[in-house]
Design an enzyme around this catalytic site. Structure first.
Site, PDB file in Angstrom:
ATOM      1  N   HIS A 133      44.380 109.852  40.853  1.00  0.00           N
ATOM      2  CA  HIS A 133      45.770 109.088  40.030  1.00  0.00           C
ATOM      3  C   HIS A 133      45.846 109.806  38.865  1.00  0.00           C
ATOM      4  CE1 HIS A 133      47.997 106.038  38.653  1.00  0.00           C
ATOM      5  NE2 HIS A 133      48.758 105.284  40.030  1.00  0.00           N
ATOM      6  N   CYS A 374      52.403 109.020  40.456  1.00  0.00           N
ATOM      7  CA  CYS A 374      51.082 109.690  39.418  1.00  0.00           C
ATOM      8  C   CYS A 374      49.597 110.541  39.939  1.00  0.00           C
ATOM      9  CB  CYS A 374      50.870 107.926  38.725  1.00  0.00           C
ATOM     10  SG  CYS A 374      52.224 106.823  38.663  1.00  0.00           S
TER      11      CYS A 374
END
Ligand code: PMP
Length: 416
Positions: A133, A374
């Site tokens: 992430h 993300c």
């Protein structure tokens, strides 16, 4: 004797009973019952969490650690009790190894700054996996830039799996830290972090585990994993937003300088010089989110009562069913086919932009996430603009999977 998870069957896991604990699951969107499949982004909150937050505001609220009055003492007690609940839930050796933060992102930034300041120097190396992430990638890029260190990348294969044999080849004399996600929020891969940690430690390398998704995948035991750092957010495990945890081994935390300065993290302050408070307060500058911490403790108690193993077994059934059903739709391609997966299914539909699929699903009452989640490097690996992601929690049902599949079929017809 069988364990709870192998003894699991739909008949003993009473989803309908649990659903009644989540008021939001009773609502409708566009005149249809909500099908909430965006649990990877945030989970819904059960009544005990909502009631804890309300009770705190109505009965106790006062700033912690500072007042001599009754309410402040009660507030402080609740806050420290919440820390003990987290300690016990993740099996940390000491309660002062549990630092309350604003969330996983804040926890990782704390380590990137404080560990980075103390232990990372010019020419050193940090390893990250390709499936991180942005929260467990960008802080390390920023650290490398600040220190003149180098980022090395542990790549995954097209199934979405990391190969442990490659890890050792990335480690060298200058490697200081491995930053790795427990569970990929885009591919659903459950990484072999215990083994990765073992390999890293054989090379004298510390490990930062991003547990934002992993914390709700069965029970986490930080001592068993031997993680140096483990970060997670309350809101992804049925708790409130704005509260999170950094677990860190005492040996590291005690050597790291504070990251943020302010109230509560100090022992003595003169105009010239400050000495710092002991752990964990050294890393908790300013007014902590003590009500959030109590809410998180209520969430962990609730989830423990549901049974993390049984919850995970139920979610895995949902995953298997969803995967099987989605694959029957022509043009659907599942992204992330690791052997060991959590209940996250990412997919793309031939000829349909993920955003359009998401919009059509929304109009049918099905909440999913679309985009790069993300994790831009992860979707770049597949040459995609993004995916549609359905992510399940223990309160989801097989009937909701049917609603998802029906909506995806509809999206295909509408865009044909
Ligand atoms: N890591 C992973 C794997 C995540 O899924 C997320 C949230 N999507 C984060 C980190 C960041 O969590 P937060 O935004 O709660 O700090």
């Amino acid at each position: 004797m069988t364990t709870i998870s192998t003894a699991y069957s739909a008949s003993i896991f009473d989803v309908e009973r649990f659903r009644r604990d989540f008021p939001i699951l009773q609502r409708e969107v566009y005149g249809r019952p909500l099908v909430y499949l965006d649990n990877g982004a945030t989970t819904q909150k059960p009544l005990p969490v909502l009631q804890t937050i309300e009770r705190f505001h109505n009965q106790i609220n006062a700033n912690i650690h500072r007042g001599v009055h009754r309410l402040s003492a009660e507030s402080t007690e609740e806050y420290e009790r919440a820390r003990a609940t987290v300690q016990s839930y993740i099996n940390a050796k000491h309660s002062h190894e549990v630092i309350f933060t604003a969330g996983a992102t804040a926890s990782i930034n704390l380590v990137a700054n404080a560990f980075g300041d103390a232990f990372v120097h010019q020419g050193d190396e940090i390893i990250v996996s390709e499936m991180e992430h942005h929260s467990n990638l960008v802080p390390w890029q920023m650290l490398c830039q600040r220190k003149g260190a180098h980022l090395r990348v542990w790549r995954f294969n097209d199934q979405g799996e990391l190969n442990l044999d490659q890890l050792a080849t990335l480690m060298g004399k200058r490697t200081k830290l491995l930053a790795i996600t427990h569970v990929s929020n885009t591919l659903g891969t459950v990484n072999p972090i215990a083994k990765a940690i073992q390999i890293a430690h054989e090379h004298g390398v510390a490990v930062m585990v991003d547990g934002a998704q992993g914390i709700k995948h069965g029970k986490v035991d930080v001592q068993h994993l031997d993680a140096d750092f483990y970060a997670f957010s309350g809101h992804k495990i049925y708790g409130p937003t704005g509260i999170g945890v950094l677990y860190g081994k005492e040996q590291w935390l005690s050597q790291m300088p504070p990251w943020q300065g302010g109230g509560d993290m100090v022992a003595t302050v003169t105009l010239e010089r400050t000495t710092y408070n002991e752990l964990p307060f050294k890393f908790e500058a300013g007014t902590s989110n003590y009500i959030g911490a109590a809410g998180l403790a209520a969430a962990l108690d609730y989830y423990s009562a549901v049974g993390p193993d049984a919850a995970t077994a139920h979610e895995e059934q949902l995953l298997r069913y969803a995967t099987q059903q989605l694959q029957t739709i022509e043009g659907v391609r599942i992204i992330g086919n690791a052997e060991h997966k959590t209940a996250i299914v990412s997919f793309v539909q031939q000829g349909v932009h993920p955003y359009d699929t998401g919009m059509i699903l929304d109009k049918m009452g099905v909440a999913v996430r679309t985009g790069n989640h993300c994790t831009q490097p992860t979707v770049d690996h597949f040459g995609l603009p993004g995916t549609v992601r359905a992510s399940f929690a223990f309160y989801n049902t097989m009937a909701e999977v049917d609603r998802l599949v029906e909506a995806v079929q509809r999206a295909k017809q509408m865009t044909a």
